[in-house]
Write an enzyme that holds these catalytic residues in place. Structure first.
Site: not given
Length: 470
Positions: A339, A130, A51, A220, A212, A269, A360, A358, A132
């Protein structure tokens, strides 16, 4: 595996049941189970009915019959079932036309991969999220007309440093200082290792696990990159395994981006790259060792980022993490190593195969199939239209003056803003019929009606502190 091999695999493992898993529209795994006597090679052609009106964001009740079709390559033994159970991830079909269902997130991911190949730009998109998360010992929450609260507790939480625990042994990570401490401060290392072992049982390649930054059990576990749809599958197994291992130990896990006030939130990330004929296409002689294609891909991500956020940061809680002036990467810029930029070029390895970008700003509340597909479509739009990402930002963004920051755009300030951005900017998602107008409209409507409006209507405890005596 082929269907015949899956049937043999089930017999070899003495499976008594078969569990079929699929993802709903927002991103939660659903399942139902049949006895092994109801399963054979024909199951991969005939499927099983269910359903669809009871699944969030899917069919109306007057046209609710749907079909699951097991994907044989996803066959594994479920590591948590009391009785031996074969587990299969499924695709969703219309029972009459046998056409794939356009609101099935896994189908969206498959179409995104097919579209990449059709463009000739590349043949494989690799993604490495990644994700977390927090491991808590207790969570209570309630919302009534007369009260609203949440209460989090963790044996690791710094706020419990003075609690009578008979005995309290200390070793509780300070706020924002939970990154990489050894045991006994990191009290969950063995728990995370157990999660890794269970992930390996279902074929997930794990590269590392660690504590982390935040107090109260932030963690992580890093998966090795894989192609888009397979990584979508693995992210679902990842969440399933993390939660079930935690429950074995009478603990609970959340992928909420910002469950704790005053400490780091949980991001996801996402590393990504495009390959063709077994060769990486993001390596070159431009900034950060990138190719021109990779820079244009970044340009597409940055251009469409506000709309992308509707899928990569899809909860109202996501924007408790994406707040300017803190560690979350809200500034839409790119940089090597830095970063504080929303897009980073990792510089760990000189190998061409490791060259990637990457992104982020995403968080782990997202539906991986949709989030990865949307980022790929934005990046491809950048490549196709040769979108210039602008100059890299190699300074510490958090140290920039307001004058220096004024020309750096940022992510939306709320889910409502992100949904409005998606409403205005989604043509890039429609290419190749990867995401249909219906999916965009349904996503905006579902999120607005079920999340944005209900949150906007409810007072929060802090509002009483601010305004009660007005």
């Amino acid at each position: 595996m082929q269907p015949k091999e899956v049937v043999s695999f089930a017999k070899e493992n003495k499976a008594q049941f078969v569990d079929f898993k699929f993802i709903d529209f927002p991103g939660i795994w659903q399942h139902f189970t049949v006895p092994i006597s109801e399963f054979d090679e024909a199951s991969f052609e005939e499927g099983y009915g269910f359903d669809g009106s009871s699944i969030r964001g899917w069919k109306e009740i007057h046209a609710s019959d749907m079909l699951i079709l097991p994907d044989p390559v996803t066959a594994v033994m479920d590591p948590f079932s009391q009785y031996p159970t074969l587990s299969l991830i499924t695709n969703i079909l219309d029972p009459i036309t046998k056409e794939s269902y356009t609101r099935d997130p896994r189908y969206v991911a498959q179409k995104a991969e097919a579209y990449l190949k059709s463009t000739g730009i590349g043949d494989t998109a690799y993604f490495g999220p990644e994700a977390e998360f927090f491991i808590f010992d207790d969570i209570r929450f309630e919302q009534k007309p007369s009260c609203g609260y949440f209460y989090i507790d963790s044996i690791e939480a710094r706020w419990n440093s003075g609690r009578e625990e008979n005995p309290n042994l200390g070793y509780k990570p300070r706020h924002k200082e939970g990154y990489f401490p050894v045991p006994p401060t990191d009290s969950q290392s063995d728990l995370r290792s157990e999660m890794v072992l269970e992930m390996q049982k279902v074929g997930i390649h794990i590269e590392a696990q660690h504590h982390e930054v935040a107090t109260a059990g932030q963690a992580e576990i890093d998966m090795r990159f894989d192609n888009l749809t397979k990584m979508g599958d693995q992210l679902m197994w990842f969440k399933y395994i993390v939660k079930n291992v935690a429950r074995r130990h009478n603990k609970t896990v959340t992928f909420m981006p910002k469950p704790i006030f005053g400490d780091n939130g949980s991001g996801m990330h996402v590393h990504q790259s495009i390959w063709k004929g077994g060769k990486p296409l993001f390596v070159g002689d431009k900034y950060g060792g990138l190719s021109e294609m990779a820079l244009h891909y970044i340009g597409g991500i940055l251009k469409h980022a506000p709309a992308i956020c509707a899928f990569t940061n899809p909860t109202t809680n996501s924007y408790r993490r994406l707040v300017p002036g803190f560690e979350a990467p809200v500034n839409l810029a790119y940089s090597s190593r830095n970063r504080s930029a929303s897009i980073r070029i990792p510089m760990y390895s000189a190998s061409p195969k490791a060259k990637r970008i990457e992104v982020r700003f995403p968080d782990p509340s997202s539906n991986g199939y949709l989030a990865f597909a949307v980022m790929l479509m934005a990046g491809l739009d950048g490549v196709q239209n040769r979108i210039n990402p602008g100059e890299p930002l190699d300074k510490d963004i958090y140290a920039l003056s307001p004058e220096e920051l004024k020309n750096v755009p940022s992510t939306p300030g709320s889910l409502e803003e992100a949904l409005k951005a998606l409403e205005k900017d989604h043509e890039f998602l429609l290419k190749g019929d990867v995401i249909t107008e219906d999916v965009v409209e349904t996503w905006i409507k579902y999120k607005t009606e079920n999340e944005v409006k209900p949150i906007n209507m409810r007072p929060t405890p802090h509002e009483f502190e601010l305004y009660y005596d007005i």
